[in-house]
Design a protein around this motif. Structure first.
Motif, PDB file in Angstrom:
ATOM      1  N   SER A  43       0.802  -1.053  -0.068  1.00 19.65           N
ATOM      2  CA  SER A  43      -0.256   0.067  -0.013  1.00 19.65           C
ATOM      3  C   SER A  43       0.877   1.374  -0.049  1.00 19.65           C
ATOM      4  O   SER A  43       0.636   2.316  -0.771  1.00 19.65           O
ATOM      5  N   CYS A  60      -1.012   2.141   7.221  1.00 18.02           N
ATOM      6  CA  CYS A  60      -2.143   1.276   6.746  1.00 18.02           C
ATOM      7  C   CYS A  60      -2.908   1.130   8.046  1.00 18.02           C
ATOM      8  O   CYS A  60      -4.048   1.325   7.757  1.00 18.02           O
ATOM      9  N   CYS A  65      -6.375   0.416   5.939  1.00 19.69           N
ATOM     10  CA  CYS A  65      -6.248  -0.882   4.725  1.00 19.69           C
ATOM     11  C   CYS A  65      -5.005  -1.786   5.361  1.00 19.69           C
ATOM     12  O   CYS A  65      -4.130  -2.157   4.456  1.00 19.69           O
ATOM     13  N   THR A  68      -4.283  -4.810   3.042  1.00 17.95           N
ATOM     14  CA  THR A  68      -3.073  -4.740   1.898  1.00 17.95           C
ATOM     15  C   THR A  68      -1.648  -4.225   2.381  1.00 17.95           C
ATOM     16  O   THR A  68      -0.723  -4.055   1.534  1.00 17.95           O
ATOM     17  N   CYS A  69      -1.369  -4.290   3.751  1.00 16.11           N
ATOM     18  CA  CYS A  69      -0.329  -3.984   4.414  1.00 16.11           C
ATOM     19  C   CYS A  69       0.566  -5.278   4.036  1.00 16.11           C
ATOM     20  O   CYS A  69       0.677  -6.065   5.130  1.00 16.11           O
TER      21      CYS A  69
END
Length: 439
Positions: A43, A60, A65, A68-69
DNA sequence: CAATTCGGACGATCAAGTAC
DNA sequence: TACTTGATCGTCCGAATTGT
Protein backbone atom coordinates in the motif's frame (compact mmCIF):
# COMPACT_ATOMS: atom_id res chain seq x y z
CA UNK A 1 4.25 20.88 2.23
CA UNK A 2 3.97 17.67 4.08
CA UNK A 3 0.59 16.12 4.13
CA UNK A 4 -1.21 15.60 7.41
CA UNK A 5 -0.82 11.95 6.96
CA UNK A 6 2.89 12.04 6.93
CA UNK A 7 2.82 14.49 9.79
CA UNK A 8 0.77 12.07 11.75
CA UNK A 9 3.23 9.39 11.20
CA UNK A 10 5.83 11.51 12.82
CA UNK A 11 8.86 9.57 11.71
CA UNK A 12 11.32 12.30 11.78
CA UNK A 13 13.73 11.99 14.72
CA UNK A 14 15.59 8.87 13.72
CA UNK A 15 14.63 8.78 10.13
CA UNK A 16 17.80 10.42 9.14
CA UNK A 17 21.27 9.24 9.68
CA UNK A 18 22.59 11.21 12.57
CA UNK A 19 26.04 11.11 11.23
CA UNK A 20 26.21 14.44 9.55
CA UNK A 21 29.92 14.84 9.88
CA UNK A 22 30.60 12.79 6.79
CA UNK A 23 30.83 14.69 3.57
CA UNK A 24 29.11 17.96 3.04
CA UNK A 25 30.40 18.68 -0.37
CA UNK A 26 27.04 19.70 -1.69
CA UNK A 27 26.87 22.67 0.55
CA UNK A 28 24.57 21.78 3.39
CA UNK A 29 26.47 21.76 6.64
CA UNK A 30 24.11 19.28 8.15
CA UNK A 31 23.31 17.14 5.21
CA UNK A 32 21.61 14.13 6.69
CA UNK A 33 21.22 10.97 4.79
CA UNK A 34 17.71 9.79 4.39
CA UNK A 35 17.03 6.51 6.04
CA UNK A 36 14.54 4.22 4.52
CA UNK A 37 12.90 1.04 5.61
CA UNK A 38 14.10 -2.19 4.22
CA UNK A 39 10.82 -2.88 2.60
CA UNK A 40 7.69 -0.84 2.20
CA UNK A 41 4.35 -2.54 2.15
CA UNK A 42 2.31 -2.77 -0.97
CA UNK A 43 0.00 0.00 0.00
CA UNK A 44 2.72 2.46 0.92
CA UNK A 45 4.69 1.68 -2.13
CA UNK A 46 1.71 2.30 -4.29
CA UNK A 47 1.05 5.56 -2.54
CA UNK A 48 4.68 6.58 -2.59
CA UNK A 49 4.23 7.04 1.11
CA UNK A 50 6.43 6.40 4.04
CA UNK A 51 6.22 2.99 5.58
CA UNK A 52 7.74 1.26 8.56
CA UNK A 53 8.84 -2.21 9.53
CA UNK A 54 5.68 -3.12 11.39
CA UNK A 55 2.93 -5.05 9.69
CA UNK A 56 0.46 -3.61 9.37
CA UNK A 57 2.37 -0.41 9.18
CA UNK A 58 1.28 2.77 10.85
CA UNK A 59 0.03 4.30 7.68
CA UNK A 60 -2.07 1.30 6.80
CA UNK A 61 -3.51 1.15 10.27
CA UNK A 62 -4.40 4.75 10.04
CA UNK A 63 -5.95 4.50 6.63
CA UNK A 64 -7.67 1.26 7.48
CA UNK A 65 -6.08 -0.78 4.78
CA UNK A 66 -4.39 -3.37 6.90
CA UNK A 67 -5.44 -5.99 4.44
CA UNK A 68 -3.16 -4.62 1.79
CA UNK A 69 -0.32 -4.07 4.18
CA UNK A 70 1.76 -6.89 2.89
CA UNK A 71 5.26 -7.17 1.60
CA UNK A 72 5.72 -7.59 -2.07
CA UNK A 73 8.67 -9.57 -3.31
CA UNK A 74 11.44 -7.64 -4.93
CA UNK A 75 11.73 -7.86 -8.59
CA UNK A 76 14.63 -9.71 -10.00
CA UNK A 77 17.05 -7.32 -11.51
CA UNK A 78 17.31 -7.40 -15.24
CA UNK A 79 19.85 -5.70 -17.36
CA UNK A 80 18.01 -4.13 -20.18
CA UNK A 81 21.00 -2.95 -22.07
CA UNK A 82 24.55 -4.11 -22.27
CA UNK A 83 26.65 -2.40 -19.69
CA UNK A 84 27.08 1.16 -20.61
CA UNK A 85 30.54 1.81 -19.37
CA UNK A 86 32.07 0.32 -22.46
CA UNK A 87 30.27 2.93 -24.40
CA UNK A 88 31.37 5.70 -22.17
CA UNK A 89 34.84 4.48 -21.67
CA UNK A 90 34.68 3.86 -17.97
CA UNK A 91 35.88 0.56 -16.80
CA UNK A 92 34.65 -1.56 -14.03
CA UNK A 93 36.81 -3.44 -11.72
CA UNK A 94 39.49 -2.61 -9.29
CA UNK A 95 40.98 0.78 -9.71
CA UNK A 96 44.37 0.87 -11.28
CA UNK A 97 47.13 2.16 -9.09
CA UNK A 98 48.42 5.41 -10.43
CA UNK A 99 51.71 6.27 -8.83
CA UNK A 100 52.85 9.30 -10.68
CA UNK A 101 49.74 11.41 -10.95
CA UNK A 102 48.49 10.73 -7.48
CA UNK A 103 45.10 10.89 -9.04
CA UNK A 104 44.33 7.36 -8.23
CA UNK A 105 45.18 5.33 -5.22
CA UNK A 106 44.56 1.85 -4.09
CA UNK A 107 40.99 1.55 -3.12
CA UNK A 108 40.49 0.34 0.36
CA UNK A 109 37.12 0.09 1.95
CA UNK A 110 33.80 1.59 1.38
CA UNK A 111 34.73 5.12 2.22
CA UNK A 112 37.58 5.03 -0.21
CA UNK A 113 35.41 4.02 -3.04
CA UNK A 114 33.01 6.70 -2.12
CA UNK A 115 35.69 9.32 -2.34
CA UNK A 116 36.73 8.01 -5.64
CA UNK A 117 33.20 8.26 -6.75
CA UNK A 118 33.12 11.92 -6.05
CA UNK A 119 36.51 12.44 -7.59
CA UNK A 120 35.33 11.00 -10.79
CA UNK A 121 32.17 12.97 -10.64
CA UNK A 122 34.12 16.12 -11.20
CA UNK A 123 34.81 15.47 -14.81
CA UNK A 124 32.12 13.03 -15.69
CA UNK A 125 28.41 12.95 -15.95
CA UNK A 126 28.14 11.09 -12.73
CA UNK A 127 27.02 13.68 -10.34
CA UNK A 128 25.80 12.56 -6.99
CA UNK A 129 24.69 9.33 -8.52
CA UNK A 130 21.39 10.73 -9.56
CA UNK A 131 22.16 10.71 -13.22
CA UNK A 132 22.98 7.08 -13.08
CA UNK A 133 19.57 6.33 -11.78
CA UNK A 134 17.74 7.65 -14.75
CA UNK A 135 16.48 5.46 -17.45
CA UNK A 136 16.93 6.58 -20.96
CA UNK A 137 13.85 7.01 -23.10
CA UNK A 138 15.10 4.43 -25.50
CA UNK A 139 15.44 1.66 -23.04
CA UNK A 140 12.16 2.51 -21.51
CA UNK A 141 10.32 2.40 -24.74
CA UNK A 142 11.82 -0.80 -25.90
CA UNK A 143 10.94 -2.58 -22.75
CA UNK A 144 7.50 -1.21 -22.40
CA UNK A 145 6.05 -2.69 -25.49
CA UNK A 146 4.07 -5.74 -24.65
CA UNK A 147 3.16 -8.67 -26.71
CA UNK A 148 -0.37 -9.73 -27.09
CA UNK A 149 -0.04 -13.39 -27.56
CA UNK A 150 -3.59 -14.39 -27.82
CA UNK A 151 -3.34 -17.80 -26.39
CA UNK A 152 -6.66 -19.18 -25.52
CA UNK A 153 -7.37 -19.30 -21.85
CA UNK A 154 -10.31 -21.59 -21.92
CA UNK A 155 -9.44 -25.01 -20.70
CA UNK A 156 -11.39 -26.66 -23.42
CA UNK A 157 -9.18 -25.19 -26.08
CA UNK A 158 -5.79 -26.42 -26.92
CA UNK A 159 -2.72 -24.29 -26.90
CA UNK A 160 -1.20 -23.69 -30.22
CA UNK A 161 2.40 -24.12 -30.98
CA UNK A 162 3.80 -20.72 -31.28
CA UNK A 163 4.15 -19.09 -34.57
CA UNK A 164 2.92 -15.76 -33.49
CA UNK A 165 4.59 -13.07 -35.43
CA UNK A 166 3.24 -10.41 -33.18
CA UNK A 167 5.39 -11.78 -30.44
CA UNK A 168 8.09 -9.66 -31.91
CA UNK A 169 6.82 -7.38 -29.17
CA UNK A 170 6.28 -4.45 -31.43
CA UNK A 171 2.83 -3.06 -31.52
CA UNK A 172 3.09 0.23 -33.23
CA UNK A 173 5.11 1.78 -35.93
CA UNK A 174 6.72 4.00 -33.39
CA UNK A 175 7.68 1.03 -31.33
CA UNK A 176 9.27 -0.51 -34.30
CA UNK A 177 11.21 2.58 -35.11
CA UNK A 178 12.37 2.96 -31.58
CA UNK A 179 13.35 -0.63 -31.37
CA UNK A 180 15.22 -0.38 -34.58
CA UNK A 181 16.97 2.74 -33.50
CA UNK A 182 17.81 1.11 -30.25
CA UNK A 183 19.40 -1.87 -31.83
CA UNK A 184 21.23 0.21 -34.34
CA UNK A 185 22.55 2.52 -31.74
CA UNK A 186 23.46 -0.36 -29.56
CA UNK A 187 25.58 -1.68 -32.29
CA UNK A 188 27.50 1.50 -32.28
CA UNK A 189 29.91 1.80 -29.46
CA UNK A 190 29.05 5.40 -29.25
CA UNK A 191 27.05 6.36 -26.23
CA UNK A 192 23.74 7.54 -27.41
CA UNK A 193 21.61 9.64 -25.21
CA UNK A 194 18.70 11.93 -25.68
CA UNK A 195 19.95 14.18 -23.03
CA UNK A 196 21.32 17.18 -24.86
CA UNK A 197 23.85 18.04 -22.23
CA UNK A 198 25.29 14.60 -22.00
CA UNK A 199 25.39 14.39 -25.74
CA UNK A 200 27.28 17.59 -25.90
CA UNK A 201 29.80 16.52 -23.36
CA UNK A 202 30.22 13.24 -25.12
CA UNK A 203 30.79 14.97 -28.37
CA UNK A 204 33.26 17.27 -26.75
CA UNK A 205 35.41 14.51 -25.55
CA UNK A 206 36.80 13.52 -28.90
CA UNK A 207 39.82 11.81 -27.57
CA UNK A 208 38.00 9.29 -25.47
CA UNK A 209 35.46 8.71 -28.10
CA UNK A 210 38.09 7.67 -30.53
CA UNK A 211 39.09 4.84 -28.24
CA UNK A 212 35.82 3.08 -28.12
CA UNK A 213 34.00 4.36 -31.09
CA UNK A 214 34.43 2.51 -34.31
CA UNK A 215 32.93 2.47 -37.70
CA UNK A 216 30.22 4.95 -37.05
CA UNK A 217 30.16 6.29 -40.51
CA UNK A 218 28.92 9.73 -41.16
CA UNK A 219 26.11 10.93 -39.03
CA UNK A 220 24.04 11.76 -42.07
CA UNK A 221 24.29 8.15 -43.12
CA UNK A 222 23.11 7.08 -39.76
CA UNK A 223 20.15 9.36 -39.97
CA UNK A 224 19.20 8.03 -43.34
CA UNK A 225 19.67 4.52 -42.08
CA UNK A 226 17.36 5.20 -39.21
CA UNK A 227 14.66 6.47 -41.48
CA UNK A 228 14.77 4.16 -44.45
CA UNK A 229 15.15 0.74 -43.03
CA UNK A 230 12.28 1.04 -40.60
CA UNK A 231 9.97 1.86 -43.46
CA UNK A 232 10.77 -1.41 -45.05
CA UNK A 233 10.41 -3.23 -41.79
CA UNK A 234 7.17 -1.53 -41.00
CA UNK A 235 5.68 -2.64 -44.24
CA UNK A 236 6.80 -6.21 -43.84
CA UNK A 237 5.70 -6.41 -40.31
CA UNK A 238 2.33 -4.97 -41.09
CA UNK A 239 1.80 -7.64 -43.66
CA UNK A 240 2.89 -10.32 -41.32
CA UNK A 241 0.65 -9.08 -38.62
CA UNK A 242 -2.32 -8.93 -40.86
CA UNK A 243 -1.78 -12.42 -42.06
CA UNK A 244 -1.06 -13.69 -38.60
CA UNK A 245 -4.21 -12.19 -37.26
CA UNK A 246 -6.27 -14.03 -39.80
CA UNK A 247 -4.43 -17.14 -38.91
CA UNK A 248 -5.20 -16.74 -35.30
CA UNK A 249 -8.86 -16.33 -36.02
CA UNK A 250 -8.88 -19.55 -37.92
CA UNK A 251 -6.92 -21.39 -35.36
CA UNK A 252 -9.28 -20.37 -32.65
CA UNK A 253 -12.28 -21.58 -34.53
CA UNK A 254 -10.66 -24.80 -35.49
CA UNK A 255 -9.59 -25.41 -31.96
CA UNK A 256 -13.09 -24.97 -30.78
CA UNK A 257 -14.31 -27.38 -33.31
CA UNK A 258 -11.64 -29.82 -32.33
CA UNK A 259 -12.54 -29.55 -28.70
CA UNK A 260 -16.19 -29.95 -29.46
CA UNK A 261 -15.58 -33.07 -31.45
CA UNK A 262 -13.31 -34.55 -28.89
CA UNK A 263 -15.81 -34.04 -26.17
CA UNK A 264 -18.48 -35.56 -28.27
CA UNK A 265 -16.38 -38.53 -29.04
CA UNK A 266 -15.50 -39.09 -25.43
CA UNK A 267 -19.14 -39.00 -24.48
CA UNK A 268 -19.95 -41.42 -27.16
CA UNK A 269 -17.25 -43.86 -26.24
CA UNK A 270 -18.09 -43.62 -22.57
CA UNK A 271 -21.69 -44.31 -23.14
CA UNK A 272 -20.73 -47.17 -25.34
CA UNK A 273 -18.65 -48.72 -22.60
CA UNK A 274 -21.26 -48.12 -19.97
CA UNK A 275 -23.77 -49.80 -22.10
CA UNK A 276 -21.54 -52.79 -22.57
CA UNK A 277 -22.49 -53.13 -26.17
CA UNK A 278 -21.63 -51.65 -29.46
CA UNK A 279 -23.14 -48.28 -30.04
CA UNK A 280 -24.43 -49.21 -33.39
CA UNK A 281 -26.40 -52.08 -32.00
CA UNK A 282 -28.43 -50.07 -29.53
CA UNK A 283 -29.36 -46.89 -31.17
CA UNK A 284 -31.79 -44.49 -29.68
CA UNK A 285 -31.88 -45.90 -26.15
CA UNK A 286 -31.53 -43.71 -23.10
CA UNK A 287 -28.24 -41.91 -22.73
CA UNK A 288 -27.04 -43.17 -25.99
CA UNK A 289 -29.70 -41.31 -27.76
CA UNK A 290 -28.40 -38.14 -26.25
CA UNK A 291 -24.87 -38.89 -27.26
CA UNK A 292 -25.05 -40.00 -30.76
CA UNK A 293 -21.96 -41.13 -32.56
CA UNK A 294 -19.92 -38.11 -33.50
CA UNK A 295 -20.16 -37.10 -37.02
CA UNK A 296 -18.01 -35.03 -39.23
CA UNK A 297 -20.72 -32.42 -39.41
CA UNK A 298 -19.80 -29.03 -38.17
CA UNK A 299 -22.06 -27.37 -35.66
CA UNK A 300 -24.19 -24.63 -37.04
CA UNK A 301 -22.37 -21.76 -35.40
CA UNK A 302 -19.13 -22.99 -36.78
CA UNK A 303 -20.51 -23.29 -40.24
CA UNK A 304 -21.54 -19.69 -40.28
CA UNK A 305 -18.25 -18.63 -38.85
CA UNK A 306 -16.33 -20.46 -41.47
CA UNK A 307 -18.50 -19.09 -44.17
CA UNK A 308 -17.39 -15.65 -43.30
CA UNK A 309 -13.91 -16.94 -42.85
CA UNK A 310 -13.84 -18.33 -46.33
CA UNK A 311 -15.00 -15.01 -47.70
CA UNK A 312 -12.29 -13.35 -45.84
CA UNK A 313 -9.69 -15.70 -47.16
CA UNK A 314 -10.83 -15.16 -50.68
CA UNK A 315 -10.45 -11.47 -50.14
CA UNK A 316 -7.10 -11.79 -48.64
CA UNK A 317 -5.69 -13.99 -51.30
CA UNK A 318 -7.05 -12.10 -54.22
CA UNK A 319 -7.32 -8.46 -53.36
CA UNK A 320 -5.41 -7.28 -50.35
CA UNK A 321 -6.78 -3.77 -50.49
CA UNK A 322 -10.29 -5.06 -50.54
CA UNK A 323 -9.49 -7.45 -47.78
CA UNK A 324 -8.62 -4.74 -45.38
CA UNK A 325 -11.92 -3.06 -45.91
CA UNK A 326 -14.11 -6.12 -45.83
CA UNK A 327 -12.43 -8.01 -43.11
CA UNK A 328 -13.61 -5.62 -40.51
CA UNK A 329 -17.17 -5.96 -41.59
CA UNK A 330 -17.16 -9.69 -41.95
CA UNK A 331 -15.56 -10.36 -38.68
CA UNK A 332 -15.29 -13.89 -37.61
CA UNK A 333 -17.17 -14.12 -34.44
CA UNK A 334 -15.32 -16.08 -31.91
CA UNK A 335 -17.78 -17.95 -29.81
CA UNK A 336 -15.18 -18.48 -27.17
CA UNK A 337 -15.49 -14.83 -26.41
CA UNK A 338 -12.53 -14.82 -24.13
CA UNK A 339 -10.00 -14.75 -26.85
CA UNK A 340 -11.58 -12.00 -28.82
CA UNK A 341 -9.31 -9.29 -27.55
CA UNK A 342 -6.21 -9.75 -29.56
CA UNK A 343 -7.76 -11.53 -32.43
CA UNK A 344 -8.67 -8.77 -34.78
CA UNK A 345 -5.86 -6.36 -34.56
CA UNK A 346 -3.84 -5.57 -37.56
CA UNK A 347 -6.33 -6.10 -40.30
CA UNK A 348 -6.44 -2.47 -41.11
CA UNK A 349 -2.72 -2.36 -41.12
CA UNK A 350 -2.31 -2.79 -44.82
CA UNK A 351 -1.99 0.55 -46.36
CA UNK A 352 -3.99 1.36 -49.44
CA UNK A 353 -0.94 1.86 -51.54
CA UNK A 354 0.56 -1.41 -50.60
CA UNK A 355 1.88 -2.92 -53.74
CA UNK A 356 3.31 -6.05 -52.28
CA UNK A 357 0.65 -8.60 -52.86
CA UNK A 358 1.07 -11.32 -50.37
CA UNK A 359 0.23 -14.89 -50.89
CA UNK A 360 -1.38 -15.36 -47.56
CA UNK A 361 -2.32 -18.92 -48.03
CA UNK A 362 1.06 -19.81 -49.34
CA UNK A 363 2.59 -18.02 -46.44
CA UNK A 364 0.40 -19.86 -44.09
CA UNK A 365 1.37 -23.17 -45.56
CA UNK A 366 4.95 -22.21 -45.27
CA UNK A 367 4.56 -21.13 -41.71
CA UNK A 368 2.76 -24.25 -40.70
CA UNK A 369 5.40 -26.33 -42.37
CA UNK A 370 8.11 -24.40 -40.59
CA UNK A 371 6.51 -25.07 -37.27
CA UNK A 372 6.09 -28.70 -37.86
CA UNK A 373 2.34 -28.75 -37.98
CA UNK A 374 0.69 -30.90 -40.57
CA UNK A 375 -1.42 -29.03 -43.03
CA UNK A 376 -4.72 -30.52 -42.45
CA UNK A 377 -8.09 -29.10 -41.67
CA UNK A 378 -11.49 -30.65 -41.28
CA UNK A 379 -13.06 -31.71 -44.48
CA UNK A 380 -16.02 -29.49 -44.20
CA UNK A 381 -13.88 -26.59 -43.33
CA UNK A 382 -11.89 -27.23 -46.44
CA UNK A 383 -15.02 -27.27 -48.50
CA UNK A 384 -16.37 -24.20 -46.85
CA UNK A 385 -13.23 -22.27 -47.19
CA UNK A 386 -13.11 -23.29 -50.80
CA UNK A 387 -9.37 -23.34 -50.85
CA UNK A 388 -8.32 -26.84 -51.53
CA UNK A 389 -4.90 -25.71 -52.38
CA UNK A 390 -4.18 -24.75 -48.85
CA UNK A 391 -5.91 -27.63 -47.22
CA UNK A 392 -5.11 -31.20 -47.14
CA UNK A 393 -8.10 -33.39 -47.34
CA UNK A 394 -8.18 -36.58 -45.34
CA UNK A 395 -7.38 -38.67 -48.33
CA UNK A 396 -4.26 -36.75 -49.14
CA UNK A 397 -1.82 -37.45 -46.41
CA UNK A 398 1.71 -36.27 -46.57
CA UNK A 399 4.39 -38.87 -46.63
CA UNK A 400 5.19 -37.99 -43.08
CA UNK A 401 1.65 -38.53 -42.00
CA UNK A 402 1.38 -41.75 -43.88
CA UNK A 403 4.19 -43.04 -41.76
CA UNK A 404 2.38 -42.28 -38.51
CA UNK A 405 -1.32 -42.83 -38.17
CA UNK A 406 -3.74 -40.07 -37.54
CA UNK A 407 -4.85 -40.75 -34.01
CA UNK A 408 -1.41 -39.73 -32.86
CA UNK A 409 -2.77 -36.27 -32.56
CA UNK A 410 -5.21 -37.36 -29.95
CA UNK A 411 -2.87 -39.43 -27.87
CA UNK A 412 -2.02 -37.09 -25.03
CA UNK A 413 -5.64 -36.69 -24.27
CA UNK A 414 -6.39 -40.33 -24.48
CA UNK A 415 -3.61 -41.13 -22.05
CA UNK A 416 -5.36 -39.14 -19.40
CA UNK A 417 -8.70 -40.60 -19.93
CA UNK A 418 -9.37 -44.22 -19.26
CA UNK A 419 -12.58 -44.10 -21.12
CA UNK A 420 -10.91 -42.76 -24.14
CA UNK A 421 -8.37 -45.50 -23.80
CA UNK A 422 -10.97 -48.06 -24.35
CA UNK A 423 -10.36 -50.42 -27.24
CA UNK A 424 -10.85 -48.61 -30.49
CA UNK A 425 -13.51 -50.90 -31.68
CA UNK A 426 -15.98 -48.17 -32.40
CA UNK A 427 -16.02 -46.04 -35.44
CA UNK A 428 -12.92 -45.38 -37.42
CA UNK A 429 -10.81 -42.51 -36.14
CA UNK A 430 -12.05 -39.18 -37.24
CA UNK A 431 -10.82 -37.82 -40.41
CA UNK A 432 -10.99 -34.41 -38.91
CA UNK A 433 -7.75 -34.50 -37.07
CA UNK A 434 -6.44 -31.06 -36.64
CA UNK A 435 -3.08 -29.52 -37.16
CA UNK A 436 -2.53 -28.81 -33.51
CA UNK A 437 -1.34 -30.96 -30.73
CA UNK A 438 -2.26 -30.53 -27.15
CA UNK A 439 0.33 -29.06 -24.91
C1' DC B 1 -8.64 21.87 4.52
C1' DA B 2 -7.87 16.96 4.26
C1' DA B 3 -6.75 13.26 1.45
C1' DT B 4 -4.72 11.38 -2.43
C1' DT B 5 -1.66 11.11 -6.35
C1' DC B 6 2.60 10.95 -8.40
C1' DG B 7 7.17 13.06 -10.31
C1' DG B 8 11.47 12.56 -9.18
C1' DA B 9 15.50 12.71 -5.82
C1' DC B 10 17.82 9.68 -3.26
C1' DG B 11 19.21 5.12 -1.25
C1' DA B 12 20.01 0.07 -1.56
C1' DT B 13 21.29 -3.66 -4.05
C1' DC B 14 22.88 -6.45 -7.74
C1' DA B 15 25.47 -8.23 -11.48
C1' DA B 16 29.14 -7.58 -14.71
C1' DG B 17 33.76 -6.63 -15.47
C1' DT B 18 38.50 -6.22 -13.98
C1' DA B 19 42.73 -6.53 -11.12
C1' DC B 20 45.28 -9.36 -8.46
C1' DT C 1 38.28 -14.19 -5.58
C1' DA C 2 37.93 -9.59 -4.18
C1' DC C 3 36.64 -5.47 -5.52
C1' DT C 4 34.63 -1.69 -8.18
C1' DT C 5 31.02 0.45 -10.37
C1' DG C 6 27.04 1.37 -13.48
C1' DA C 7 22.44 -0.05 -13.76
C1' DT C 8 18.33 -1.07 -11.78
C1' DC C 9 14.90 -1.22 -8.41
C1' DG C 10 12.80 0.57 -4.16
C1' DT C 11 11.63 4.31 -0.88
C1' DC C 12 9.41 8.33 0.18
C1' DC C 13 9.56 13.72 0.02
C1' DG C 14 6.87 17.20 -1.27
C1' DA C 15 4.28 19.60 -4.85
C1' DA C 16 0.09 19.20 -7.30
C1' DT C 17 -4.39 17.68 -7.61
C1' DT C 18 -8.79 16.16 -6.07
C1' DG C 19 -12.50 15.58 -2.80
C1' DT C 20 -15.48 17.17 0.95
Amino acid sequence: MSSPLTEDLCFSPDDYDDNPDQEDEDGGPNHKKRKQVKRACFSCRKAHARCDEERPCRRCIRTGCESTCVDVPRKKRVLKKPAKMETVGLKRGRRRRLDESGEGCESGGESDSKNFYFDVAEDEVLEGGSVAGKTTPLSASSSSSSTSTSSTSSSSLTTVKKFDFTSIAINTTEDLKLSWKDSLLDSMTFAHTDDAEAKESAAGDKEEEADFCFDLGKSSDDERCLEEIPQEMVRELTELRSYNSTLQDMIKDVQQFNSYQRKKRRQWELSKINNGTSASTTPGSGALAATAAPSDALPQWLVSDFSSLSNKLVDLSSDPTHASSTSSSSSISSSAGSAGGAAHHGHGGRSAGDEGEMDYLGAWQQSMANHGAPLQLPTQLALLAGHHSMLQLPGQLTTQQQAQPQQQVQQPLAANNAAANAPQSGPAPFTTSLPFTEV
